[in-house]
Every structure is written in C-alpha cells, then in structure tokens.
Design a protein around this motif. Structure first.
Motif, PDB file in Angstrom:
ATOM      1  N   ASP A 108      65.131  87.445  59.527  1.00 40.37           N
ATOM      2  CA  ASP A 108      66.352  88.422  59.721  1.00 40.37           C
ATOM      3  C   ASP A 108      66.219  89.638  59.074  1.00 40.37           C
ATOM      4  N   ASP A 109      66.958  90.741  59.381  1.00 41.40           N
ATOM      5  CA  ASP A 109      66.635  92.060  59.034  1.00 41.40           C
ATOM      6  C   ASP A 109      66.313  92.153  57.626  1.00 41.40           C
ATOM      7  N   ALA A 110      67.238  91.661  56.605  1.00 41.11           N
ATOM      8  CA  ALA A 110      66.841  91.854  55.218  1.00 41.11           C
ATOM      9  C   ALA A 110      65.487  91.247  54.830  1.00 41.11           C
ATOM     10  N   VAL A 111      65.130  90.173  55.438  1.00 43.29           N
ATOM     11  CA  VAL A 111      63.785  89.516  54.706  1.00 43.29           C
ATOM     12  C   VAL A 111      62.627  90.487  55.631  1.00 43.29           C
ATOM     13  N   ALA A 112      62.913  90.998  56.939  1.00 42.55           N
ATOM     14  CA  ALA A 112      61.836  91.643  57.532  1.00 42.55           C
ATOM     15  C   ALA A 112      61.440  93.053  56.705  1.00 42.55           C
ATOM     16  N   GLN A 113      62.374  93.585  56.028  1.00 41.05           N
ATOM     17  CA  GLN A 113      62.049  94.587  55.216  1.00 41.05           C
ATOM     18  C   GLN A 113      61.035  94.694  54.175  1.00 41.05           C
ATOM     19  N   GLY A 114      61.002  93.309  53.713  1.00 41.22           N
ATOM     20  CA  GLY A 114      60.081  93.135  52.651  1.00 41.22           C
ATOM     21  C   GLY A 114      60.355  93.634  51.208  1.00 41.22           C
ATOM     22  N   GLU A 115      59.655  93.255  50.215  1.00 44.21           N
ATOM     23  CA  GLU A 115      59.678  93.853  48.883  1.00 44.21           C
ATOM     24  C   GLU A 115      58.520  93.863  48.323  1.00 44.21           C
ATOM     25  N   TYR A 116      58.092  95.201  47.829  1.00 44.71           N
ATOM     26  CA  TYR A 116      56.939  95.485  47.066  1.00 44.71           C
ATOM     27  C   TYR A 116      56.983  94.788  45.921  1.00 44.71           C
ATOM     28  N   ILE A 117      55.682  93.915  45.630  1.00 42.61           N
ATOM     29  CA  ILE A 117      55.633  93.299  44.348  1.00 42.61           C
ATOM     30  C   ILE A 117      54.117  93.476  43.774  1.00 42.61           C
ATOM     31  N   ASN A 118      54.289  93.407  42.299  1.00 40.22           N
ATOM     32  CA  ASN A 118      52.812  93.698  41.796  1.00 40.22           C
ATOM     33  C   ASN A 118      52.828  92.883  40.504  1.00 40.22           C
ATOM     34  N   PHE A 119      53.482  91.533  40.737  1.00 41.18           N
ATOM     35  CA  PHE A 119      53.523  90.723  39.691  1.00 41.18           C
ATOM     36  C   PHE A 119      53.831  89.447  40.118  1.00 41.18           C
ATOM     37  N   ALA A 120      53.204  88.360  39.505  1.00 38.83           N
ATOM     38  CA  ALA A 120      53.284  87.250  40.004  1.00 38.83           C
ATOM     39  C   ALA A 120      53.300  86.161  38.836  1.00 38.83           C
ATOM     40  N   ASN A 121      54.012  85.061  38.714  1.00 36.80           N
ATOM     41  CA  ASN A 121      53.933  84.087  37.574  1.00 36.80           C
ATOM     42  C   ASN A 121      53.904  82.682  38.269  1.00 36.80           C
ATOM     43  N   ILE A 122      53.041  82.206  37.926  1.00 39.03           N
ATOM     44  CA  ILE A 122      52.534  80.636  38.620  1.00 39.03           C
ATOM     45  C   ILE A 122      52.842  79.514  37.461  1.00 39.03           C
ATOM     46  N   ILE A 123      53.477  78.550  37.776  1.00 36.51           N
ATOM     47  CA  ILE A 123      53.684  77.285  36.896  1.00 36.51           C
ATOM     48  C   ILE A 123      53.553  76.241  37.774  1.00 36.51           C
ATOM     49  N   HIS A 124      53.330  75.029  37.170  1.00 39.57           N
ATOM     50  CA  HIS A 124      53.196  73.996  38.040  1.00 39.57           C
ATOM     51  C   HIS A 124      53.448  72.633  37.404  1.00 39.57           C
ATOM     52  N   SER A 125      53.671  71.741  38.214  1.00 32.73           N
ATOM     53  CA  SER A 125      53.812  70.297  37.680  1.00 32.73           C
ATOM     54  C   SER A 125      52.938  69.340  38.537  1.00 32.73           C
ATOM     55  N   PRO A 126      52.965  68.208  38.177  1.00 32.45           N
ATOM     56  CA  PRO A 126      52.187  67.246  38.990  1.00 32.45           C
ATOM     57  C   PRO A 126      52.371  67.376  40.448  1.00 32.45           C
ATOM     58  N   SER A 127      53.903  67.766  40.786  1.00 34.62           N
ATOM     59  CA  SER A 127      54.116  67.622  42.281  1.00 34.62           C
ATOM     60  C   SER A 127      54.423  68.974  42.925  1.00 34.62           C
ATOM     61  N   GLU A 128      54.568  70.004  42.120  1.00 33.87           N
ATOM     62  CA  GLU A 128      54.796  71.250  42.775  1.00 33.87           C
ATOM     63  C   GLU A 128      54.424  72.419  42.136  1.00 33.87           C
ATOM     64  N   PHE A 129      54.224  73.499  42.853  1.00 31.45           N
ATOM     65  CA  PHE A 129      53.859  74.792  42.237  1.00 31.45           C
ATOM     66  C   PHE A 129      54.890  75.737  42.488  1.00 31.45           C
ATOM     67  N   VAL A 130      55.417  76.447  41.544  1.00 32.89           N
ATOM     68  CA  VAL A 130      56.336  77.553  41.351  1.00 32.89           C
ATOM     69  C   VAL A 130      55.817  78.881  41.097  1.00 32.89           C
ATOM     70  N   ILE A 131      56.061  79.606  42.220  1.00 30.76           N
ATOM     71  CA  ILE A 131      55.538  80.934  42.329  1.00 30.76           C
ATOM     72  C   ILE A 131      56.481  82.182  42.202  1.00 30.76           C
TER      73      ILE A 131
END
Length: 98
Positions: free
Chosen positions: A14-37
């Motif tokens: 959709d138009d809002a998602v297509a514009q994108g976001e500039y990011i310069n930070f990522a935080n990653i956590i995880h459990s045995p069943s999933e990764f959260v970014i």
C-alpha cells in the motif's frame, strides 16, 4: 525427473508502506520458537530510539533472511565495491543485541 514449478509470487504494497522508513538501528531478541526484530531510528546526541517496525519470524525464516541478505550484499559489493566497516561501532557476535 519431474521438477516442481514455483508459483509466481505477486508482491503488493500500500502507499504508506511503499514510502518506506529510514532505519539505522536494529534490536534482535529470540526464544526457541521465534526471532523478534525491532527496526528503528536513533538520532545523534539522543539516547532514545523510535521503533518503526517489529518483525516476528520463525528461526527458519530468520536464517533464510540472513542468507538472502548475505547474497544481496555480495552482489552489491561486486557491483559497487566493498562496504567498509571502518569507524562503525563494533558489537560482539557472540551475544544478542539486547
């Protein structure tokens, strides 16, 4: 030998998602069943991070994403030259980002 035909995947934005976001930070956590970014932006001189998107995926999909990024970085570097990490903050690869 029968080869399976891969279906064509149609990606829609959709138009809002297509514009994108500039990011310069990522935080990653995880459990045995999933990764959260969490993907966000941090501004110079600030200690707070605004998170624009949270992505939750299975370990399999996280590894597939890692491989896809590695492949695309290799293609980019063949075309445009090495992405240098000089001056970039160094983080331990042995520990999660949080």
């Amino acid at each position: 030998m029968d080869e399976q035909v891969q279906p064509t995947i149609r990606i829609t934005l959709d138009d809002a998602v297509a514009q994108g976001e500039y990011i310069n930070f990522a935080n990653i956590i995880h459990s045995p069943s999933e990764f959260v970014i969490d993907l966000g932006r941090i501004m110079p001189g600030r200690t707070d991070v605004k998170v624009y998107s949270r992505v939750i995926m299975t370990p399999l999909h996280a590894k597939q994403l890692l491989e896809a990024l590695a492949q695309n970085i290799a293609i980019f570097e063949q075309k445009f030259g090495e992405i240098r990490l000089d001056g970039a903050p160094q983080y331990s690869l042995d520990e999660p980002s949080n």
